[in-house]
Design a protein around this motif. Structure first.
Motif, PDB file in Angstrom:
ATOM      1  N   GLY A 192       0.893  -1.288   0.026  1.00 31.21           N
ATOM      2  CA  GLY A 192       0.106   0.166  -0.043  1.00 31.21           C
ATOM      3  C   GLY A 192       0.914   1.199   0.097  1.00 31.21           C
ATOM      4  O   GLY A 192       0.272   2.443  -0.243  1.00 31.21           O
ATOM      5  N   MET A 193       2.233   1.392  -0.111  1.00 34.11           N
ATOM      6  CA  MET A 193       2.963   2.323   0.079  1.00 34.11           C
ATOM      7  C   MET A 193       3.577   2.720  -1.416  1.00 34.11           C
ATOM      8  O   MET A 193       3.861   1.570  -2.018  1.00 34.11           O
ATOM      9  CB  MET A 193       4.261   1.995   1.038  1.00 34.11           C
ATOM     10  N   LEU A 194       3.356   3.885  -1.657  1.00 34.83           N
ATOM     11  CA  LEU A 194       3.853   4.199  -3.131  1.00 34.83           C
ATOM     12  C   LEU A 194       5.402   4.259  -3.054  1.00 34.83           C
ATOM     13  O   LEU A 194       5.871   4.961  -1.996  1.00 34.83           O
ATOM     14  CB  LEU A 194       3.227   5.571  -3.374  1.00 34.83           C
ATOM     15  N   LEU A 195       6.243   3.730  -3.822  1.00 30.20           N
ATOM     16  CA  LEU A 195       7.603   3.800  -3.921  1.00 30.20           C
ATOM     17  C   LEU A 195       7.913   4.231  -5.229  1.00 30.20           C
ATOM     18  O   LEU A 195       7.509   4.069  -6.319  1.00 30.20           O
ATOM     19  CB  LEU A 195       7.901   2.374  -3.605  1.00 30.20           C
ATOM     20  N   ARG A 206      17.702  -7.504  -0.891  1.00 32.03           N
ATOM     21  CA  ARG A 206      16.797  -6.389  -1.271  1.00 32.03           C
ATOM     22  C   ARG A 206      15.376  -6.313  -0.497  1.00 32.03           C
ATOM     23  O   ARG A 206      14.978  -5.058  -0.331  1.00 32.03           O
ATOM     24  CB  ARG A 206      16.815  -6.191  -2.614  1.00 32.03           C
ATOM     25  N   LYS A 207      14.748  -7.269  -1.034  1.00 34.80           N
ATOM     26  CA  LYS A 207      13.296  -7.550  -0.492  1.00 34.80           C
ATOM     27  C   LYS A 207      13.104  -7.349   0.963  1.00 34.80           C
ATOM     28  O   LYS A 207      12.327  -6.357   1.674  1.00 34.80           O
ATOM     29  CB  LYS A 207      12.349  -8.672  -0.766  1.00 34.80           C
ATOM     30  N   GLU A 208      14.182  -7.784   1.896  1.00 34.12           N
ATOM     31  CA  GLU A 208      14.110  -7.849   3.264  1.00 34.12           C
ATOM     32  C   GLU A 208      14.460  -6.231   3.715  1.00 34.12           C
ATOM     33  O   GLU A 208      13.570  -5.587   4.454  1.00 34.12           O
ATOM     34  CB  GLU A 208      14.916  -8.666   3.942  1.00 34.12           C
ATOM     35  N   ALA A 209      15.363  -5.736   3.218  1.00 39.96           N
ATOM     36  CA  ALA A 209      15.797  -4.182   3.610  1.00 39.96           C
ATOM     37  C   ALA A 209      14.594  -3.196   3.014  1.00 39.96           C
ATOM     38  O   ALA A 209      14.388  -2.571   3.764  1.00 39.96           O
ATOM     39  CB  ALA A 209      17.063  -3.957   2.788  1.00 39.96           C
ATOM     40  N   MET A 210      14.005  -3.599   1.849  1.00 38.18           N
ATOM     41  CA  MET A 210      12.938  -2.578   1.417  1.00 38.18           C
ATOM     42  C   MET A 210      11.719  -2.802   2.557  1.00 38.18           C
ATOM     43  O   MET A 210      11.112  -1.845   2.755  1.00 38.18           O
ATOM     44  CB  MET A 210      12.583  -3.082   0.074  1.00 38.18           C
ATOM     45  N   ASP A 211      11.406  -4.080   2.855  1.00 37.49           N
ATOM     46  CA  ASP A 211      10.545  -4.147   3.681  1.00 37.49           C
ATOM     47  C   ASP A 211      10.503  -3.540   5.120  1.00 37.49           C
ATOM     48  O   ASP A 211       9.652  -2.943   5.717  1.00 37.49           O
ATOM     49  CB  ASP A 211      10.127  -5.498   4.027  1.00 37.49           C
ATOM     50  N   ARG A 212      11.479  -3.587   5.524  1.00 40.03           N
ATOM     51  CA  ARG A 212      12.148  -2.865   6.947  1.00 40.03           C
ATOM     52  C   ARG A 212      12.116  -1.535   6.720  1.00 40.03           C
ATOM     53  O   ARG A 212      11.610  -0.616   7.508  1.00 40.03           O
ATOM     54  CB  ARG A 212      13.429  -3.208   7.303  1.00 40.03           C
ATOM     55  N   MET A 213      12.189  -0.669   5.261  1.00 33.99           N
ATOM     56  CA  MET A 213      12.328   0.464   5.134  1.00 33.99           C
ATOM     57  C   MET A 213      10.681   1.078   5.018  1.00 33.99           C
ATOM     58  O   MET A 213      10.391   2.014   5.361  1.00 33.99           O
ATOM     59  CB  MET A 213      12.894   0.884   3.949  1.00 33.99           C
ATOM     60  N   ILE A 214       9.920   0.023   4.347  1.00 26.38           N
ATOM     61  CA  ILE A 214       8.586   0.367   4.316  1.00 26.38           C
ATOM     62  C   ILE A 214       7.963   0.404   5.533  1.00 26.38           C
ATOM     63  O   ILE A 214       6.891   1.385   5.876  1.00 26.38           O
ATOM     64  CB  ILE A 214       7.796  -0.615   3.295  1.00 26.38           C
ATOM     65  N   MET A 215       8.285  -0.575   6.782  1.00 28.00           N
ATOM     66  CA  MET A 215       7.628  -0.376   7.843  1.00 28.00           C
ATOM     67  C   MET A 215       8.218   0.811   8.797  1.00 28.00           C
ATOM     68  O   MET A 215       7.289   1.384   9.494  1.00 28.00           O
ATOM     69  CB  MET A 215       8.429  -1.778   8.685  1.00 28.00           C
ATOM     70  N   SER A 216       9.484   1.637   8.529  1.00 28.74           N
ATOM     71  CA  SER A 216       9.650   2.605   9.103  1.00 28.74           C
ATOM     72  C   SER A 216       8.860   3.703   8.817  1.00 28.74           C
ATOM     73  O   SER A 216       8.398   4.712   9.326  1.00 28.74           O
ATOM     74  CB  SER A 216      11.004   2.779   8.755  1.00 28.74           C
ATOM     75  N   ALA A 217       8.615   3.745   7.305  1.00 24.15           N
ATOM     76  CA  ALA A 217       7.949   4.766   6.912  1.00 24.15           C
ATOM     77  C   ALA A 217       6.338   4.777   7.276  1.00 24.15           C
ATOM     78  O   ALA A 217       5.937   5.676   7.531  1.00 24.15           O
ATOM     79  CB  ALA A 217       7.693   4.878   5.311  1.00 24.15           C
ATOM     80  N   ASN A 218       5.859   3.555   7.320  1.00 26.26           N
ATOM     81  CA  ASN A 218       4.608   3.029   8.153  1.00 26.26           C
ATOM     82  C   ASN A 218       4.403   3.965   9.518  1.00 26.26           C
ATOM     83  O   ASN A 218       3.539   4.682   9.703  1.00 26.26           O
ATOM     84  CB  ASN A 218       3.990   2.009   7.759  1.00 26.26           C
ATOM     85  N   ASN A 219       5.594   3.744  10.179  1.00 25.98           N
ATOM     86  CA  ASN A 219       5.618   4.147  11.339  1.00 25.98           C
ATOM     87  C   ASN A 219       5.762   5.596  11.843  1.00 25.98           C
ATOM     88  O   ASN A 219       5.314   6.242  12.655  1.00 25.98           O
ATOM     89  CB  ASN A 219       6.773   3.504  12.375  1.00 25.98           C
ATOM     90  N   SER A 220       6.128   6.352  10.603  1.00 23.48           N
ATOM     91  CA  SER A 220       6.314   7.641  10.420  1.00 23.48           C
ATOM     92  C   SER A 220       4.990   8.148   9.907  1.00 23.48           C
ATOM     93  O   SER A 220       4.947   9.608  10.008  1.00 23.48           O
ATOM     94  CB  SER A 220       7.439   8.107   9.655  1.00 23.48           C
ATOM     95  N   GLY A 221       4.026   7.563   9.745  1.00 28.49           N
ATOM     96  CA  GLY A 221       2.785   8.381   9.003  1.00 28.49           C
ATOM     97  C   GLY A 221       2.743   8.474   7.545  1.00 28.49           C
ATOM     98  O   GLY A 221       1.949   8.883   6.989  1.00 28.49           O
ATOM     99  N   ALA A 222       3.916   8.184   6.895  1.00 32.58           N
ATOM    100  CA  ALA A 222       3.845   8.383   5.347  1.00 32.58           C
ATOM    101  C   ALA A 222       3.009   7.240   4.593  1.00 32.58           C
ATOM    102  O   ALA A 222       2.726   6.436   5.051  1.00 32.58           O
ATOM    103  CB  ALA A 222       5.398   8.176   5.113  1.00 32.58           C
ATOM    104  N   ILE A 258       7.078   6.491  -0.373  1.00 33.00           N
ATOM    105  CA  ILE A 258       8.670   6.898  -0.259  1.00 33.00           C
ATOM    106  C   ILE A 258       9.396   7.041  -1.476  1.00 33.00           C
ATOM    107  O   ILE A 258       9.207   6.874  -2.595  1.00 33.00           O
ATOM    108  CB  ILE A 258       9.433   5.535   0.417  1.00 33.00           C
ATOM    109  N   ILE A 259       9.946   8.594  -1.547  1.00 31.93           N
ATOM    110  CA  ILE A 259      10.693   9.109  -2.701  1.00 31.93           C
ATOM    111  C   ILE A 259      12.046   8.885  -2.664  1.00 31.93           C
ATOM    112  O   ILE A 259      12.671   8.794  -1.583  1.00 31.93           O
ATOM    113  CB  ILE A 259      10.196  10.384  -3.061  1.00 31.93           C
ATOM    114  N   ASN A 260      12.648   8.973  -4.025  1.00 35.26           N
ATOM    115  CA  ASN A 260      14.023   9.145  -3.792  1.00 35.26           C
ATOM    116  C   ASN A 260      14.776   7.694  -3.372  1.00 35.26           C
ATOM    117  O   ASN A 260      15.872   7.818  -2.697  1.00 35.26           O
ATOM    118  CB  ASN A 260      14.612  10.364  -3.382  1.00 35.26           C
ATOM    119  N   ILE A 261      14.298   6.536  -3.559  1.00 36.34           N
ATOM    120  CA  ILE A 261      14.935   5.510  -2.835  1.00 36.34           C
ATOM    121  C   ILE A 261      16.160   4.927  -3.694  1.00 36.34           C
ATOM    122  O   ILE A 261      16.317   4.931  -4.799  1.00 36.34           O
ATOM    123  CB  ILE A 261      13.725   4.239  -2.982  1.00 36.34           C
ATOM    124  N   ARG A 262      17.093   4.511  -2.680  1.00 36.54           N
ATOM    125  CA  ARG A 262      18.335   4.110  -3.150  1.00 36.54           C
ATOM    126  C   ARG A 262      18.879   2.924  -2.604  1.00 36.54           C
ATOM    127  O   ARG A 262      18.325   2.558  -1.332  1.00 36.54           O
ATOM    128  CB  ARG A 262      19.337   5.170  -2.969  1.00 36.54           C
TER     129      ARG A 262
END
Length: 109
Positions: free
Chosen positions: A5-8, A63-79, A82-86
């Motif tokens: 559900g997160m736009l990437l 890559r999937k595990e790192a991205m999933d953890r980033m998405i979880m962090s973004a969800n926790n911030s109310g986002a 996520i833009i400008n992903i590297r």
């Protein structure tokens, strides 16, 4: 691209959306070690050539595990985006590497 559900996006915006709030930098990482069986098979492939499928699979999982953890962090911030992903990698020990994924969490409408 969508992740739970997160736009990437790997660019600085989400086409067709307006950024209404910056929620900050978000990241996710994983550290993986080489597997003896994969290492052995990679050694054999070095002789005859070809894709190292064991390593390709390991990197895809990382890559999937790192991205999933980033998405979880973004969800926790109310986002909701996520833009400008590297991605970045670094060696942390002999035979072990970190895969790091980061971007800017935002709210879009």
């Amino acid at each position: 691209m969508f992740g739970d559900g997160m736009l990437l996006s790997n660019i600085e915006s989400i086409p067709g959306k307006t950024i209404i709030e910056y929620c900050g930098l978000v990241s996710g990482s994983t550290v993986r070690a080489k597997h003896f069986g994969r290492d052995f098979m990679a050694g054999l492939k070095n002789i005859v050539g070809g894709e190292l499928k064991g390593y390709s699979e390991l990197l895809a999982e990382s890559r999937k595990e790192a991205m999933d953890r980033m998405i979880m962090s973004a969800n926790n911030s109310g986002a909701n985006a996520i833009i400008n992903i590297r991605f970045s990698t670094s060696s942390v020990a002999q035979g072990a590497a970190e895969l790091y994924c980061y971007g800017t969490a935002v709210r879009v409408e």
